[in-house]
Design an enzyme around this catalytic site. Structure first.
Site, PDB file in Angstrom:
ATOM      1  N   HIS A   1       0.842  -1.199   0.000  1.00 32.50           N
ATOM      2  CA  HIS A   1       0.000   0.000   0.000  1.00 32.50           C
ATOM      3  C   HIS A   1       0.876   1.248   0.000  1.00 32.50           C
ATOM      4  O   HIS A   1       2.062   1.186   0.319  1.00 32.50           O
ATOM      5  CB  HIS A   1      -0.855   0.072   1.276  1.00 32.50           C
ATOM      6  CG  HIS A   1      -1.629  -1.155   1.602  1.00 32.50           C
ATOM      7  ND1 HIS A   1      -3.004  -1.226   1.474  1.00 32.50           N
ATOM      8  CD2 HIS A   1      -1.251  -2.360   2.107  1.00 32.50           C
ATOM      9  CE1 HIS A   1      -3.434  -2.416   1.867  1.00 32.50           C
ATOM     10  NE2 HIS A   1      -2.386  -3.120   2.253  1.00 32.50           N
ATOM     11  N   TYR A   2       0.270   2.410  -0.304  1.00 29.17           N
ATOM     12  CA  TYR A   2       0.870   3.677   0.095  1.00 29.17           C
ATOM     13  C   TYR A   2      -0.085   4.376   1.045  1.00 29.17           C
ATOM     14  O   TYR A   2      -1.293   4.115   1.058  1.00 29.17           O
ATOM     15  CB  TYR A   2       1.270   4.558  -1.084  1.00 29.17           C
ATOM     16  CG  TYR A   2       0.182   4.979  -2.068  1.00 29.17           C
ATOM     17  CD1 TYR A   2      -1.114   5.331  -1.669  1.00 29.17           C
ATOM     18  CD2 TYR A   2       0.482   5.072  -3.417  1.00 29.17           C
ATOM     19  CE1 TYR A   2      -2.069   5.736  -2.575  1.00 29.17           C
ATOM     20  CE2 TYR A   2      -0.470   5.486  -4.341  1.00 29.17           C
ATOM     21  CZ  TYR A   2      -1.735   5.821  -3.913  1.00 29.17           C
ATOM     22  OH  TYR A   2      -2.682   6.231  -4.820  1.00 29.17           O
ATOM     23  N   THR A   3       0.455   5.282   1.861  1.00 26.71           N
ATOM     24  CA  THR A   3      -0.333   5.828   2.967  1.00 26.71           C
ATOM     25  C   THR A   3      -1.133   7.078   2.599  1.00 26.71           C
ATOM     26  O   THR A   3      -2.118   7.395   3.266  1.00 26.71           O
ATOM     27  CB  THR A   3       0.582   6.197   4.142  1.00 26.71           C
ATOM     28  OG1 THR A   3       1.508   7.206   3.719  1.00 26.71           O
ATOM     29  CG2 THR A   3       1.340   4.972   4.643  1.00 26.71           C
TER      30      THR A   3
ATOM     31  N   GLU B   1       2.453  -0.934   4.571  1.00 21.27           N
ATOM     32  CA  GLU B   1       2.146   0.440   4.194  1.00 21.27           C
ATOM     33  C   GLU B   1       3.458   1.184   3.936  1.00 21.27           C
ATOM     34  O   GLU B   1       4.404   1.090   4.719  1.00 21.27           O
ATOM     35  CB  GLU B   1       1.363   1.146   5.299  1.00 21.27           C
ATOM     36  CG  GLU B   1      -0.078   0.696   5.427  1.00 21.27           C
ATOM     37  CD  GLU B   1      -1.004   1.385   4.423  1.00 21.27           C
ATOM     38  OE1 GLU B   1      -0.503   2.189   3.609  1.00 21.27           O
ATOM     39  OE2 GLU B   1      -2.216   1.116   4.471  1.00 21.27           O
TER      40      GLU B   1
ATOM     41  N   HIS C   1      -2.554  -3.195  -3.288  1.00 24.45           N
ATOM     42  CA  HIS C   1      -3.917  -2.979  -2.818  1.00 24.45           C
ATOM     43  C   HIS C   1      -4.873  -2.793  -3.998  1.00 24.45           C
ATOM     44  O   HIS C   1      -6.017  -3.257  -3.969  1.00 24.45           O
ATOM     45  CB  HIS C   1      -3.951  -1.756  -1.896  1.00 24.45           C
ATOM     46  CG  HIS C   1      -5.165  -1.665  -1.052  1.00 24.45           C
ATOM     47  ND1 HIS C   1      -5.432  -0.600  -0.224  1.00 24.45           N
ATOM     48  CD2 HIS C   1      -6.219  -2.518  -0.891  1.00 24.45           C
ATOM     49  CE1 HIS C   1      -6.578  -0.804   0.399  1.00 24.45           C
ATOM     50  NE2 HIS C   1      -7.082  -1.955   0.014  1.00 24.45           N
TER      51      HIS C   1
ATOM     52  N   ASP D   1      -3.403   2.278  -4.805  1.00 25.70           N
ATOM     53  CA  ASP D   1      -2.060   2.065  -4.259  1.00 25.70           C
ATOM     54  C   ASP D   1      -1.508   0.658  -4.526  1.00 25.70           C
ATOM     55  O   ASP D   1      -2.284  -0.283  -4.624  1.00 25.70           O
ATOM     56  CB  ASP D   1      -2.053   2.363  -2.751  1.00 25.70           C
ATOM     57  CG  ASP D   1      -3.155   1.651  -1.968  1.00 25.70           C
ATOM     58  OD1 ASP D   1      -4.277   1.562  -2.485  1.00 25.70           O
ATOM     59  OD2 ASP D   1      -2.883   1.197  -0.845  1.00 25.70           O
TER      60      ASP D   1
END
Length: 309
Positions: free
Chosen positions: A72-74, A136, A183, A193
């Site tokens: 994922h990225y946040t 993440e 994700h 993401d």
């Protein structure tokens, strides 16, 4: 009267003595014994015997509960990412990879379920929170501008840290290469993401994930230029890869979202969701067992990768 009174008193004394000496009747089987604890006092503690477990045998028929690794990225900076993932935000991940300075933070024990995937699907499996390890990555995500959506890049040092972390998790849990996913892969359209700026090809070069065979993609691109395939073929092939895709036989919005998600990973230069010959060729190769290759330990060595599709 005096004689009568004395006689009655003597009779009463004999009666009271007889009542005091009456024995307590035996307890009837199956009935509760009245408590003997004084009013207000705590009852004695009950001793609970632990189970007698013998751990000298181990079954060969098992694998890890962690079947997937999801990246994922946040969309937040470091401080906000840490706060959201560790407090009452109803979201978490097993690991958080910081951007500056680069470091990996363990937030949820790998044996416990982190809340990172949400509504999800991959290759017939749903609710991937229960069978995955979530990572993440601190990254601002994207910005919508008049010229279009712009995604933020990932610092190379952070990418190197992600690769090292994924390799460590994959080795310990024996996660199959095609189960290292983003994700967006498990929620096309709803999630983007880690986005098109995430360098999936570097994970392939590190031997972590399979990658389409280049010469075969070139050959298939020529074939698709001559004879384009229809939407039903495309949906079938995307479903074989693992995506949750429409089966309408039309290039509907759901199918375009899946195509765009696929392009983010394998051809990030164009993530419009439009299926040109190159995209169709990549989808065909990615859905053909043996057409995907995985990098070996020796530099430049690749070998066909066949999974249990």
């Amino acid at each position: 009267m005096t004689i009568l009174f004395r006689a009655l008193a003597a009779a009463l004394a004999v009666l009271l003595a007889a009542c005091a000496s009456v024995p307590t009747p035996p307890a009837v089987p199956g009935t509760a014994t009245p408590p003997t604890t004084a009013p207000g006092a705590q009852p004695p503690a009950t001793t609970v015997r632990p189970p007698n477990i013998d751990r000298s045998y181990t079954s060969l028929n098992q694998d890890s509960r962690a079947l997937y690794i999801v990246l994922h990225y946040t969309v937040l900076d470091w401080e906000k990412s840490l706060k959201v993932l560790t407090t009452g935000g109803q979201v978490s991940a097993h690991y958080l990879v910081r951007d500056n300075p680069v470091a990996s933070y363990a937030l949820v024990d790998e044996n416990r379920r982190a809340w990172h995937a949400g509504a999800s699907y991959w290759a017939g499996n749903t609710n991937l929170n229960s069978a995955s390890i979530g990572i993440e990555i601190v990254n601002p995500g994207y910005t919508d501008t008049p010229a279009g959506r712009v995604y933020a890049p990932f610092p190379q040092a952070q990418v190197d840290e992600v690769i090292a972390l994924v390799r460590d998790i994959q080795k310990r849990h024996n996660v199959r290469p095609e189960r290292i996913i983003g994700h967006a892969d498990i929620a096309p359209g709803r999630k983007q993401d880690p986005g098109p700026q995430f360098p999936w090809k570097q994970l392939a070069d590190a031997g972590l994930i399979p990658w389409p065979d280049g010469p075969m993609v070139m050959l298939k691109t020529l074939e698709h230029e001559v004879a384009p395939r229809d939407a039903a073929w495309l949906q079938d092939r995307l479903g074989r890869i693992g995506y949750n895709v429409s089966r309408s036989g039309q290039m509907d919005a759901m199918t375009k979202d899946v195509v765009s998600t696929f392009q983010m990973k394998y051809r990030p230069g164009d993530i419009s969701g439009t299926t040109d010959a190159e995209t169709a060729a990549l989808i065909e190769v990615a859905s053909t067992p043996g057409a995907m290759h995985v990098t070996g330990a020796t530099e430049g060595e690749t070998r066909p990768y066949t999974s249990r599709w």
